[in-house]
Design a protein around this motif. Structure first.
Motif, PDB file in Angstrom:
ATOM      1  N   THR A  25      12.704   1.789   6.224  1.00 19.07           N
ATOM      2  CA  THR A  25      12.486   3.194   6.554  1.00 19.07           C
ATOM      3  C   THR A  25      12.555   4.059   5.300  1.00 19.07           C
ATOM      4  OG1 THR A  25      13.378   2.869   8.770  1.00 19.07           O
ATOM      5  CG2 THR A  25      13.319   5.120   7.949  1.00 19.07           C
ATOM      6  N   ALA A  26      13.469   3.750   4.409  1.00 16.12           N
ATOM      7  CA  ALA A  26      13.639   4.553   3.193  1.00 16.12           C
ATOM      8  C   ALA A  26      12.400   4.537   2.307  1.00 16.12           C
ATOM      9  CB  ALA A  26      14.846   4.067   2.405  1.00 16.12           C
ATOM     10  N   SER A  38       5.018   8.602   0.728  1.00 22.49           N
ATOM     11  CA  SER A  38       6.094   7.653   0.426  1.00 22.49           C
ATOM     12  C   SER A  38       5.599   6.527  -0.479  1.00 22.49           C
ATOM     13  CB  SER A  38       6.632   7.051   1.727  1.00 22.49           C
ATOM     14  OG  SER A  38       5.623   6.246   2.328  1.00 22.49           O
ATOM     15  N   CYS A  39       6.535   5.702  -0.912  1.00 21.32           N
ATOM     16  CA  CYS A  39       6.177   4.499  -1.667  1.00 21.32           C
ATOM     17  C   CYS A  39       5.260   3.604  -0.830  1.00 21.32           C
ATOM     18  CB  CYS A  39       7.429   3.723  -2.060  1.00 21.32           C
ATOM     19  SG  CYS A  39       8.458   4.539  -3.269  1.00 21.32           S
ATOM     20  N   ALA A  40       5.547   3.503   0.453  1.00 19.94           N
ATOM     21  CA  ALA A  40       4.724   2.680   1.334  1.00 19.94           C
ATOM     22  C   ALA A  40       3.285   3.189   1.370  1.00 19.94           C
ATOM     23  CB  ALA A  40       5.317   2.661   2.741  1.00 19.94           C
ATOM     24  N   ALA A  42       1.733   4.762  -1.035  1.00 17.93           N
ATOM     25  CA  ALA A  42       1.113   4.391  -2.312  1.00 17.93           C
ATOM     26  C   ALA A  42       0.722   2.916  -2.314  1.00 17.93           C
ATOM     27  CB  ALA A  42       2.071   4.694  -3.466  1.00 17.93           C
ATOM     28  N   TRP A  43       1.600   2.068  -1.775  1.00 18.40           N
ATOM     29  CA  TRP A  43       1.290   0.636  -1.703  1.00 18.40           C
ATOM     30  C   TRP A  43       0.101   0.381  -0.789  1.00 18.40           C
ATOM     31  CZ3 TRP A  43       7.073  -0.689  -0.593  1.00 18.40           C
ATOM     32  CH2 TRP A  43       7.817  -0.519  -1.762  1.00 18.40           C
ATOM     33  N   MET A  44       0.049   1.091   0.344  1.00 18.61           N
ATOM     34  CA  MET A  44      -1.060   0.926   1.271  1.00 18.61           C
ATOM     35  C   MET A  44      -2.362   1.369   0.612  1.00 18.61           C
ATOM     36  SD  MET A  44      -1.619   2.321   5.138  1.00 18.61           S
ATOM     37  CE  MET A  44      -2.314   3.911   4.717  1.00 18.61           C
ATOM     38  N   SER A  45      -2.331   2.468  -0.096  1.00 20.71           N
ATOM     39  CA  SER A  45      -3.511   2.957  -0.787  1.00 20.71           C
ATOM     40  C   SER A  45      -4.005   1.944  -1.819  1.00 20.71           C
ATOM     41  CB  SER A  45      -3.204   4.294  -1.458  1.00 20.71           C
ATOM     42  OG  SER A  45      -4.312   4.747  -2.195  1.00 20.71           O
ATOM     43  N   ALA A  46      -3.088   1.415  -2.601  1.00 17.76           N
ATOM     44  CA  ALA A  46      -3.460   0.422  -3.609  1.00 17.76           C
ATOM     45  C   ALA A  46      -4.035  -0.837  -2.956  1.00 17.76           C
ATOM     46  CB  ALA A  46      -2.256   0.070  -4.474  1.00 17.76           C
ATOM     47  N   ALA A  47      -3.450  -1.260  -1.846  1.00 14.80           N
ATOM     48  CA  ALA A  47      -3.956  -2.438  -1.137  1.00 14.80           C
ATOM     49  C   ALA A  47      -5.347  -2.184  -0.581  1.00 14.80           C
ATOM     50  CB  ALA A  47      -2.999  -2.826  -0.010  1.00 14.80           C
ATOM     51  N   ALA A  48      -5.586  -0.978  -0.076  1.00 11.55           N
ATOM     52  CA  ALA A  48      -6.905  -0.640   0.461  1.00 11.55           C
ATOM     53  C   ALA A  48      -7.950  -0.593  -0.650  1.00 11.55           C
ATOM     54  CB  ALA A  48      -6.835   0.696   1.195  1.00 11.55           C
ATOM     55  N   VAL A  49      -7.607  -0.023  -1.784  1.00 10.31           N
ATOM     56  CA  VAL A  49      -8.541   0.036  -2.908  1.00 10.31           C
ATOM     57  C   VAL A  49      -8.882  -1.383  -3.369  1.00 10.31           C
ATOM     58  CG1 VAL A  49      -8.740   0.696  -5.351  1.00 10.31           C
ATOM     59  CG2 VAL A  49      -7.875   2.341  -3.680  1.00 10.31           C
ATOM     60  N   ALA A  50      -7.897  -2.239  -3.428  1.00  8.66           N
ATOM     61  CA  ALA A  50      -8.116  -3.615  -3.878  1.00  8.66           C
ATOM     62  C   ALA A  50      -8.905  -4.441  -2.873  1.00  8.66           C
ATOM     63  CB  ALA A  50      -6.778  -4.285  -4.155  1.00  8.66           C
ATOM     64  N   VAL A  61       1.747  -5.503   2.613  1.00  7.76           N
ATOM     65  CA  VAL A  61       1.826  -4.163   3.208  1.00  7.76           C
ATOM     66  C   VAL A  61       1.758  -4.254   4.734  1.00  7.76           C
ATOM     67  CG1 VAL A  61       0.666  -1.923   3.409  1.00  7.76           C
ATOM     68  CG2 VAL A  61       0.907  -2.991   1.176  1.00  7.76           C
ATOM     69  N   ALA A  62       0.853  -5.061   5.244  1.00 10.40           N
ATOM     70  CA  ALA A  62       0.731  -5.215   6.698  1.00 10.40           C
ATOM     71  C   ALA A  62       2.006  -5.815   7.292  1.00 10.40           C
ATOM     72  CB  ALA A  62      -0.473  -6.086   7.032  1.00 10.40           C
ATOM     73  N   GLY A  63       2.562  -6.800   6.623  1.00 12.47           N
ATOM     74  CA  GLY A  63       3.794  -7.423   7.111  1.00 12.47           C
ATOM     75  C   GLY A  63       4.981  -6.477   7.092  1.00 12.47           C
ATOM     76  N   LEU A  64       5.093  -5.692   6.023  1.00 13.41           N
ATOM     77  CA  LEU A  64       6.194  -4.738   5.949  1.00 13.41           C
ATOM     78  C   LEU A  64       6.049  -3.639   6.998  1.00 13.41           C
ATOM     79  CD1 LEU A  64       6.564  -4.498   2.072  1.00 13.41           C
ATOM     80  CD2 LEU A  64       8.246  -5.421   3.683  1.00 13.41           C
TER      81      LEU A  64
END
Length: 95
Positions: A25-26, A38-40, A42-50, A61-64
């Motif tokens: 959650t944090a 959130s950090c999540a 940013a990670w989702m955005s990077a995963a989508a771009v990749a 990202v999907a698992g988290l």
């Protein structure tokens, strides 16, 4: 194994299991989705771009996000408890 070592190992495992949902959650993986900014996010955005605009199923990202939405599956809970127990053991060795 001494009593203090056992207590630190068990306490580390239990503490990690309790802390994991709060940690998810944090960083932004919540039961209602990823928190904007959130950090999540940013990670989702990077995963989508990749991945040409989509987040791949089965990715980290999907698992988290799944864990943030419905909780940790049994296998992940065992892994988290193992990490906590290891940290407890290392702490016992160091003190």
């Amino acid at each position: 194994m001494g009593l203090l070592t056992a207590a630190l190992v068990v306490g580390g495992a239990a503490g990690a299991l309790v802390a994991a949902p709060f940690a998810l959650t944090a960083v932004g993986f919540t039961s209602v989705g990823i928190t904007a900014g959130s950090c999540a996010a940013a990670w989702m955005s990077a995963a989508a771009v990749a991945n040409a605009g989509a987040v791949a199923g089965g990715s980290a990202v999907a698992g988290l996000q799944a864990a943030g939405a419905v909780g940790l599956p049994a296998v992940a809970s065992a892994g988290v408890a193992g990490v906590g127990a290891t940290i407890g053991l290392i702490t016992a060795i160091l003190i």
